[in-house]
Each structure stands twice: as structure tokens, then as C-alpha cells.
Scaffold this motif. Structure first.
Motif, mmCIF file in Angstrom:
data_model
loop_
_atom_site.group_PDB
_atom_site.id
_atom_site.type_symbol
_atom_site.label_atom_id
_atom_site.label_comp_id
_atom_site.label_asym_id
_atom_site.label_seq_id
_atom_site.Cartn_x
_atom_site.Cartn_y
_atom_site.Cartn_z
ATOM 1 N N TYR A 229 0.818 -1.210 0.000
ATOM 2 C CA TYR A 229 0.000 0.000 0.000
ATOM 3 C C TYR A 229 0.857 1.267 0.000
ATOM 4 C CZ TYR A 229 -4.089 -2.907 0.940
ATOM 5 O OH TYR A 229 -5.086 -3.842 0.850
ATOM 6 N N LEU A 230 2.164 1.128 0.213
ATOM 7 C CA LEU A 230 3.053 2.289 0.192
ATOM 8 C C LEU A 230 3.339 2.696 -1.248
ATOM 9 C CD1 LEU A 230 5.601 1.219 2.966
ATOM 10 C CD2 LEU A 230 3.685 2.810 3.190
ATOM 11 N N PRO A 231 3.521 3.989 -1.511
ATOM 12 C CA PRO A 231 3.813 4.436 -2.886
ATOM 13 C C PRO A 231 5.158 3.911 -3.369
ATOM 14 C CG PRO A 231 4.067 6.253 -1.316
ATOM 15 C CD PRO A 231 3.441 5.122 -0.560
ATOM 16 N N GLY A 232 5.186 3.440 -4.600
ATOM 17 C CA GLY A 232 6.420 2.962 -5.203
ATOM 18 C C GLY A 232 6.808 1.553 -4.813
ATOM 19 N N VAL A 233 5.955 0.862 -4.057
ATOM 20 C CA VAL A 233 6.256 -0.497 -3.605
ATOM 21 C C VAL A 233 5.224 -1.448 -4.190
ATOM 22 C CG1 VAL A 233 6.531 -2.029 -1.618
ATOM 23 C CG2 VAL A 233 7.267 0.353 -1.471
ATOM 24 N N ALA A 234 5.705 -2.514 -4.825
ATOM 25 C CA ALA A 234 4.796 -3.497 -5.417
ATOM 26 C C ALA A 234 5.479 -4.862 -5.404
ATOM 27 C CB ALA A 234 4.421 -3.097 -6.833
ATOM 28 N N PHE A 235 5.173 -5.675 -4.402
ATOM 29 C CA PHE A 235 5.723 -7.022 -4.284
ATOM 30 C C PHE A 235 4.640 -8.044 -4.608
ATOM 31 C CE2 PHE A 235 8.580 -4.786 -1.281
ATOM 32 C CZ PHE A 235 9.807 -5.172 -1.815
ATOM 33 N N ASN A 236 4.967 -9.016 -5.453
ATOM 34 C CA ASN A 236 4.071 -10.149 -5.601
ATOM 35 C C ASN A 236 4.469 -11.216 -4.566
ATOM 36 O OD1 ASN A 236 6.260 -11.719 -6.661
ATOM 37 N ND2 ASN A 236 5.862 -10.862 -8.695
ATOM 38 N N LEU A 237 3.730 -12.318 -4.507
ATOM 39 C CA LEU A 237 3.973 -13.303 -3.453
ATOM 40 C C LEU A 237 5.304 -14.009 -3.617
ATOM 41 C CD1 LEU A 237 0.409 -14.817 -2.958
ATOM 42 C CD2 LEU A 237 1.718 -13.411 -1.364
ATOM 43 N N ARG A 238 5.768 -14.186 -4.828
ATOM 44 C CA ARG A 238 7.093 -14.792 -5.024
ATOM 45 C C ARG A 238 8.179 -13.893 -4.444
ATOM 46 N NH1 ARG A 238 7.861 -17.773 -10.845
ATOM 47 N NH2 ARG A 238 6.234 -19.356 -10.597
ATOM 48 N N GLU A 239 8.080 -12.616 -4.741
ATOM 49 C CA GLU A 239 9.060 -11.671 -4.204
ATOM 50 C C GLU A 239 8.952 -11.593 -2.685
ATOM 51 O OE1 GLU A 239 9.131 -8.628 -8.056
ATOM 52 O OE2 GLU A 239 7.690 -8.349 -6.428
ATOM 53 N N ALA A 240 7.735 -11.656 -2.157
ATOM 54 C CA ALA A 240 7.543 -11.617 -0.711
ATOM 55 C C ALA A 240 8.208 -12.820 -0.036
ATOM 56 C CB ALA A 240 6.053 -11.580 -0.384
ATOM 57 N N CYS A 241 8.128 -13.979 -0.663
ATOM 58 C CA CYS A 241 8.788 -15.176 -0.107
ATOM 59 C C CYS A 241 10.300 -14.990 -0.063
ATOM 60 C CB CYS A 241 8.435 -16.395 -0.952
ATOM 61 S SG CYS A 241 6.732 -16.952 -0.802
ATOM 62 N N ALA A 242 10.855 -14.418 -1.129
ATOM 63 C CA ALA A 242 12.306 -14.217 -1.180
ATOM 64 C C ALA A 242 12.768 -13.249 -0.097
ATOM 65 C CB ALA A 242 12.711 -13.696 -2.559
#
Length: 479
Positions: A229-242
Motif C-alpha cells: 500500500y506504500l507508494p512505489g512499492v509493489a511485491f508479488n507473493l514470489r518476491e515476498a517469499c524471497a
């Protein structure tokens, strides 16, 4: 005649005279070649225009007519434009990300990354924070960000030969073992060969503390989702796992899962993981003291029972068998770890065990660290997402530490023989540093209370637990 001794000085003088004569003959041949060629051309059918290499009527060096004319002023300007100072001020590089997005890298950004590299080297060399890892990582960061050096260049694809030409040596290292998971698995073999699972076998309930530390990994998945929800931040679940796996404080596992699920984040998450591993003595003690009372920190645990050789040999085979039956996606990590431990314990392949513990893991760690550092380029590091990764990695590590301590306190409610909650913090995979920190905090309270061997149980269990967590993530999101 054969017994006659020859003065070495005369031998040296003779060799020098022969070398000088050979040089004079070569120079003389080159000097008289144009004249001889001109004389030959006058009596042959070859015209003067067909012999440009033999004529020097306009003052141009033979075979250099296609090169631009450079006077003294131009020479000085060209030299100035090739310096690092000029590049850091004026250099602008454009390209595309692996996703096809346009990127622009400025010279000052490369300079900033070089400074980051020197800071990493300083932390390793001067402060002693994981120097075997941070020093080569730091140099890898510096190498890849030197403008014009091309040490991280991907090269040019040759269609005829079906290979990349003119690759930078850092790119060769990365492709050889970092991006394809080879180096992390080799390191796991070395870790297994150096690990004694005896404390875990002697006190199996401490495995729960290693499992408890994985709360930090999975809890961070939630926080990363909120960070979107922060501006400029966009993680998908794969990136979140890493990113979340940083909480396990296991560098090779972090690299392994990042290479599988989010290769573009590999450098940032790897540097964060190794940095927090190095900062274990600073991060964990305040959390441990805040969550325990003095009475709990003074708990003395009974000496561990002796573990037989049969148990130590059977343990890696049993764990590996369970992993390939229940969690095949974790079998590569756990299998390599248990293979290294098996060759340590059986005692009939000492040469293999010693190689895995020393030369092999040292060489691979060097290349792995350089390869990780080579990915620390401005477009991958200087963005809001990288800052979130660093912050979330710290959150994951703190939660993992706290979860281990709290689960130890919860277990004491039901145990007749209490365990010292300090060993719960060793559930993270930073072997053996986390166990040493638990022991040090215990000794600060009671100089006669040694909990090191007890802390090694959850410490080695944490290695297995983090590998299982990585296997679960790969099984769910790796398809």
C-alpha cells in the motif's frame, strides 16, 4: 672438460650479448625493408599505390591510416574522458530491465554503489562482521560498478557459436553458480560436513525452538503484503517469499529461494541476509533480555547425554528420507546438508569430509560472495523496494528471535526440567553465531552457566527448519 665450472656472470653476459644482437638484426631488417621494397617495386609491375604499407611519404605510421588523427590537446582530452572522475560526473547508461522496462543509470549512482561496497568491506575487514562473506561481497559491489570496466558485462550473443562473447568475469561467476543454485547447494554440503547434530539428537524437543523461529519468515509475508500500500512499492507473493526467508538468517537458503522465485531481488535479499547474520551479536541480546526475566536467564540445564555413533549416522539418513517423502521441493537443500553430515559421521571418507569442510566451502563461498556482490547495481538497489527489503528483513529476523524465546517460555509451563529461554533465540540458522550469543548472554548473568551445547540443538534445527520453509514456498509458488 665436463667438470669445468663456468662463472654464472659470464653466462649471463653471453645471453645479454645474444639478445642485443638479435634485437639489432630485427630493427635493421625493419628499417631497410621499405627501401628494399621500393627498389623491388621499381623493377616490377606493382605500382606504388599497391604498396601503401611500404611508403611513409606523408608522415603517417604504416598500417595506421584508418585511425583518427590525434594531436597533443586531443590526447589530453581523451585521457581525461576515460578517468573514473569524468565517468562518475558525466556517465549516463540506458538499457532495459529483464521485464523490458527502460532504465537510466547515472554516474553518481554508480559512485554511490561503489561507496556502499567500501562500507561493506569496512564492516567485514575492520569490524569483523562475517568477513569471509562481506569482504568479497563488498569487492563484488565495487567491481561491478566501476564505469567502463565491464566486469559485470553480460557480453554479446554470437549466433554462429551459440555463446556469449566478451562477458565480464563477474557475470561468468554469477551464471556459473549463483543464478542456477549450484553454489548454495555446494555450501550446504560443507555446512553439513561441519555440523554436529549430537545436541539436537540428545534433546529432540529443542527442535521445536528451531521451528518456532520460522514464525519470523511467515509473519513477514503478511507485513510485506501490507507494504504494497506504500507508494512505489509493489511485491508479488514470489518476491515476498524471497524477502521473508531473510528471517531464517540463512544466506545460502536465501540465495537459493531468491534464484528460484525472484532472481531480480537476489542481490538485495542476499546482502540483507548476510548483513543481519553478521549483526546477530547486536540485534539479538536486547530482544532476549526484554522477553526474559533474570530468574529465567539463570536457569541451569542438565548436561546432555552422550550420543552414540549409530544415532549420528542414522540421523541424516532418516531426515533426508522424510524430506524426499513429505517435502520433495526441500530435498535438494536438506539432501545436500545431510549428505555432508553423513560423510562426516561415517568416518570412512575423511578426505571427502575434510575437503567439504575446508577447501570446497572456502572456494565456493568466495565465488558465491563475488557473484552476489555483482548484482548490486543502481537499478536493482536504489529504489523504494530495496529499502522495504532491508527493513522487512530486520523485522523478520527480530520476529524469529522473539518467537524462539517465547516458545521456550511456553514449553517451560509443561516441562518438569526447565529449559533456559535464552537458547530459543538460537533457533535462527546463523550457525554457530546465534548459539554463541545465547551462551554469552547467559554467562553475563551467571559466569558458571554454560548453555552453548544446549543452544546448538535449536541452532542446527533452525537450519533444517529454514530449508523446510523454503521448500514449502517453492512448492506453493514455484510452479
Amino acid at each position: 672438460m665436463l667438470d669445468r665450472k663456468v662463472d654464472p656472470i659470464w653466462v649471463l653476459k653471453g645471453c645479454m650479448i645474444l639478445a642485443i644482437c638479435a634485437f639489432l638484426f630485427s630493427v635493421a631488417g625493419a628499417a631497410f625493408m621499405p627501401r628494399a621494397a621500393a627498389q623491388t617495386s621499381s623493377s616490377s609491375s606493382i605500382t606504388a599505390d599497391e604498396l601503401p604499407s611500404f611508403r611513409n611519404l606523408d608522415g603517417i605510421i604504416p598500417n595506421s591510416r584508418d585511425l583518427p588523427h590525434v594531436d597533443f590537446v586531443s590526447f589530453i582530452k581523451n585521457i581525461a574522458r576515460t578517468t573514473g572522475i569524468y565517468a562518475f560526473i558525466n556517465n549516463i547508461t540506458t538499457g532495459e530491465t529483464p521485464a523490458g522496462l527502460p532504465i537510466t543509470i547515472f554516474g553518481w549512482q554508480e559512485l554511490l554503489m561503489v561507496i556502499v561496497g567500501f562500507v561493506v568491506v569496512y564492516l567485514g575487514a575492520a569490524k569483523g562482521f562475517e568477513p569471509l562473506l562481506l569482504v568479497p561481497i563488498g569487492f563484488g559491489i565495487i567491481f561491478v560498478n566501476i564505469p567502463g570496466a565491464g566486469m559485470g558485462s553480460p557480453g554479446i550473443w554470437n549466433e554462429e557459436l551459440h555463446l556469449f562473447e566478451h562477458q565480464g568475469f563477474l557475470n561468468v561467476i554469477y551464471n556459473a553458480g549463483v543464478g542456477n543454485e549450484f553454489f548454495p547447494l555446494i555450501i550446504f554440503i560443507g555446512i553439513g560436513a561441519m555440523t554436529d547434530f549430537g545436541p539436537l539428537i540428545a534433546n529432540p524437543k529443542t527442535a521445536l525452538l528451531g521451528a518456532a523461529a520460522q514464525f519470523g519468515v511467515f509473519a513477514t509475508l503478511f507485513f510485506i503484503s501490507v507494504a504494497n500500500y506504500l507508494p512505489g512499492v509493489a511485491f508479488n507473493l514470489r518476491e515476498a517469499c524471497a524477502v521473508a526467508i531473510i528471517g531464517g538468517a540463512d544466506g545460502p537458503t536465501t540465495i537459493y529461494i531468491a534464484a528460484k522465485l525472484a532472481p531480480h531481488l537476489l542481490a538485495t535479499v542476499a546482502v540483507a541476509a548476510y548483513s543481519y547474520m553478521a549483526l546477530v551479536p547486536l540485534i539479538q541480546p536486547p530482544i532476549m533480555r526484554a522477553l526474559t526475566s533474570k530468574k529465567e536467564r539463570l536457569i541451569r540445564m542438565r548436561q546432555l547425554r552422550p550420543v552414540s555413533k549409530v544415532e549420528k549416522i542414522a540421523f541424516p539418513m532418516v531426515v533426508f528420507t522424510l524430506s524426499l517423502i513429505l517435502i520433495p521441493s526441500a530435498a535438494p537443500l536438506i539432501g545436500c546438508l545431510m549428505f555432508g553430515n553423513f560423510i562426516r559421521e561415517i568416518g570412512v571418507v575423511d578426505r571427502l569430509s575434510n575437503t567439504a569442510q575446508n577447501e570446497l566451502i572456502n572456494i565456493v563461498s568466495l565465488f558465491l560472495s563475488l557473484g552476489v556482490g555483482s548484482q548490486m547495481t543502481p537499478e536493482k538497489f536504489l529504489n523504494p523496494s530495496s529499502l522495504i527489503i532491508v527493513v522487512m528483513g530486520l523485522v523478520a529476523f527480530a520476529i524469529a528471535t522473539a518467537a524462539g524465546v517465547l516458545v521456550a517460555k511456553f514449553m517451560n509451563i509443561f516441562l518438569k526440567e526447565k529449559i533456559n529461554p535464552l537458547i530459543g533465540s538460537a533457533g535462527v540458522s546463523a550457525v554457530p553465531m546465534a548459539a554463541r550469543v545465547s551462551n554469552k548472554v547467559g554467562l553475563d548473568e551467571d559466569p558458571g552457566n554454560f548453555v552453548l551445547m544446549h543452544a546448538m540443538g535449536p541452532n542446527v534445527a533452525g537450519v533444517i527448519g529454514t530449508a523446510i520453509a523454503a521448500g514449502v514456498m517453492i512448492a506453493v509458488y514455484g510452479g
